[in-house]
Design a protein around this motif. Sequence first.
Motif, short mmCIF file in Angstrom:
data_model
loop_
_atom_site.label_atom_id
_atom_site.label_comp_id
_atom_site.label_asym_id
_atom_site.label_seq_id
_atom_site.Cartn_x
_atom_site.Cartn_y
_atom_site.Cartn_z
N VAL A 160 -37.94 -29.40 30.09
CA VAL A 160 -37.84 -27.87 30.34
C VAL A 160 -36.74 -27.41 29.75
CG1 VAL A 160 -37.99 -25.52 31.58
CG2 VAL A 160 -39.54 -27.79 32.13
N MET A 161 -36.56 -26.37 29.05
CA MET A 161 -35.29 -25.86 28.58
C MET A 161 -35.27 -24.30 28.77
SD MET A 161 -33.11 -26.63 25.04
CE MET A 161 -31.43 -25.66 24.64
N VAL A 162 -34.17 -23.77 29.43
CA VAL A 162 -34.03 -22.49 29.63
C VAL A 162 -32.44 -22.03 29.19
CG1 VAL A 162 -33.75 -20.68 31.12
CG2 VAL A 162 -35.44 -22.49 31.39
N MET A 163 -32.41 -20.75 28.28
CA MET A 163 -31.16 -20.58 27.86
C MET A 163 -30.90 -19.09 27.93
SD MET A 163 -29.23 -21.03 24.02
CE MET A 163 -28.97 -22.82 24.41
N LEU A 164 -29.91 -18.56 28.54
CA LEU A 164 -29.68 -17.15 28.69
C LEU A 164 -28.73 -16.60 27.91
CD1 LEU A 164 -31.76 -17.51 31.10
CD2 LEU A 164 -30.15 -15.88 32.27
N ASN A 165 -28.65 -15.48 27.43
CA ASN A 165 -27.54 -14.97 26.49
C ASN A 165 -27.37 -13.49 27.18
OD1 ASN A 165 -25.85 -13.94 24.66
ND2 ASN A 165 -26.55 -14.83 23.08
N ALA A 166 -26.44 -13.12 27.80
CA ALA A 166 -26.11 -11.83 28.35
C ALA A 166 -24.98 -11.38 28.53
CB ALA A 166 -26.64 -11.81 29.79
N THR A 167 -24.73 -10.04 28.31
CA THR A 167 -23.40 -9.25 28.52
C THR A 167 -23.31 -8.74 29.81
OG1 THR A 167 -24.51 -7.28 27.39
CG2 THR A 167 -23.52 -8.75 25.99
N HIS A 168 -22.10 -8.69 30.21
CA HIS A 168 -21.73 -8.41 31.77
C HIS A 168 -21.17 -7.15 31.66
CE1 HIS A 168 -23.45 -12.39 33.65
NE2 HIS A 168 -23.55 -12.36 32.57
N ASN A 169 -21.49 -6.02 32.62
CA ASN A 169 -20.75 -5.08 32.91
C ASN A 169 -19.33 -5.23 33.64
OD1 ASN A 169 -22.57 -3.48 31.45
ND2 ASN A 169 -22.75 -2.12 33.26
N CYS A 170 -19.22 -6.36 34.36
CA CYS A 170 -18.01 -6.84 35.11
C CYS A 170 -16.99 -7.39 34.19
CB CYS A 170 -18.26 -7.79 36.18
SG CYS A 170 -19.18 -9.28 35.61
N VAL A 171 -17.41 -7.68 33.03
CA VAL A 171 -16.23 -7.91 31.89
C VAL A 171 -16.18 -6.73 31.06
CG1 VAL A 171 -16.02 -9.24 29.93
CG2 VAL A 171 -17.20 -10.25 31.90
N SER A 172 -16.92 -5.93 30.86
CA SER A 172 -17.09 -4.86 29.86
C SER A 172 -16.29 -3.49 30.62
CB SER A 172 -18.17 -4.37 29.07
OG SER A 172 -19.08 -4.24 30.07
N CYS A 173 -16.80 -3.30 31.74
CA CYS A 173 -16.06 -2.00 32.34
C CYS A 173 -15.19 -2.27 33.44
CB CYS A 173 -17.55 -1.57 33.04
SG CYS A 173 -19.05 -1.12 32.10
N ARG A 174 -14.67 -3.45 33.89
CA ARG A 174 -13.45 -3.59 34.86
C ARG A 174 -12.85 -4.94 34.39
NH1 ARG A 174 -14.00 -7.89 37.01
NH2 ARG A 174 -12.32 -7.43 38.31
N GLY A 175 -11.55 -5.27 35.13
CA GLY A 175 -10.91 -6.63 34.67
C GLY A 175 -10.39 -6.37 33.55
N ILE A 176 -10.76 -7.59 32.69
CA ILE A 176 -10.47 -7.42 31.38
C ILE A 176 -10.82 -6.22 30.27
CG2 ILE A 176 -12.25 -8.82 30.35
CD1 ILE A 176 -8.52 -9.25 29.32
N LYS A 177 -12.06 -5.41 30.53
CA LYS A 177 -12.72 -4.60 29.89
C LYS A 177 -12.91 -4.84 28.45
CE LYS A 177 -10.48 -0.97 32.82
NZ LYS A 177 -9.65 -1.91 33.48
N HIS A 178 -13.38 -6.06 28.07
CA HIS A 178 -13.76 -6.39 26.90
C HIS A 178 -15.40 -6.17 26.41
CE1 HIS A 178 -10.24 -9.47 25.66
NE2 HIS A 178 -9.89 -8.09 25.93
N MET A 179 -15.64 -5.19 25.59
CA MET A 179 -17.11 -4.91 25.17
C MET A 179 -17.44 -5.84 24.20
SD MET A 179 -17.87 -1.90 26.45
CE MET A 179 -19.25 -1.43 25.54
N GLY A 180 -18.69 -6.45 24.40
CA GLY A 180 -19.57 -7.25 23.44
C GLY A 180 -19.31 -8.59 23.58
N ALA A 181 -18.51 -9.03 24.62
CA ALA A 181 -18.69 -10.54 25.06
C ALA A 181 -19.65 -10.69 25.66
CB ALA A 181 -17.15 -10.63 25.89
N SER A 182 -20.44 -12.01 25.39
CA SER A 182 -21.42 -12.33 25.71
C SER A 182 -21.38 -13.81 26.47
CB SER A 182 -22.71 -12.53 24.94
OG SER A 182 -22.44 -13.16 23.71
N MET A 183 -22.33 -14.01 27.16
CA MET A 183 -22.27 -15.37 27.96
C MET A 183 -23.70 -16.23 27.86
SD MET A 183 -21.56 -16.15 32.26
CE MET A 183 -21.69 -17.69 33.01
N ILE A 184 -23.46 -17.34 27.67
CA ILE A 184 -24.46 -18.28 27.33
C ILE A 184 -24.83 -19.44 28.24
CG2 ILE A 184 -25.68 -19.82 25.77
CD1 ILE A 184 -24.72 -18.11 23.28
#
Length: 215
Positions: A160-184
Amino acid sequence: MSKLKYANGNKPLTENEKHEMIIEAAEHYGKYMDVLKIDWRNDPNSSDTPMRVAKSFVNDLAEGCYTHGPKITAFDNLDEYDGMVFQGNIKVHSFCSHHHLPFIGVANVAYIPSKAGKIVGLSKLNRIVEHFSRRGAIQEQLTMAIHNAVNKVVEDNQGVMVMLNATHNCVSCRGIKHMGASMITSEVSGVFNDHNRTAKQEVMHMIGYGLDAYR
């Protein structure tokens, strides 16, 4: 069904229990807004906000915490199919358990049944993703929970293989505030865990093909 635990554990409730939870949560959220000096009671746009927030968590964002997991029926692999089953671009709407801010993306799920094992209807993979996404988790936890659930229901699978690719509001809206960064993140088992075989490469090719088609 594989389980998350602690803050995102699963405790199914009746409709009456959920209603009582919403009422109590709304009351406490109103007090939370009071502490933040938000004059929500006199603002026509915010006067119902505590109730809206409570409903959104119980009925939507954290719905999976208060409902039973999907009933997944697995079938005998009568045709003895032992190729890959891949379901890509499954929508993920979740929220992280660190800041309770949303993260949104897609899940790609693949498994290889054995000739004597089990298979599931394709939409069941979507239902598994949806259920665990609606329980709140860090993305690493969510990835593992989806993998473990698929691995359990597809008995005697080869991998079985599962891969998630998502953008996080905790990165884009607070802290570093980087829009468009995604986590895999990915979780693999069986033949997908063997880097000398082509199964993982085949999934990566399918994900890439799906992205090109989506564009």
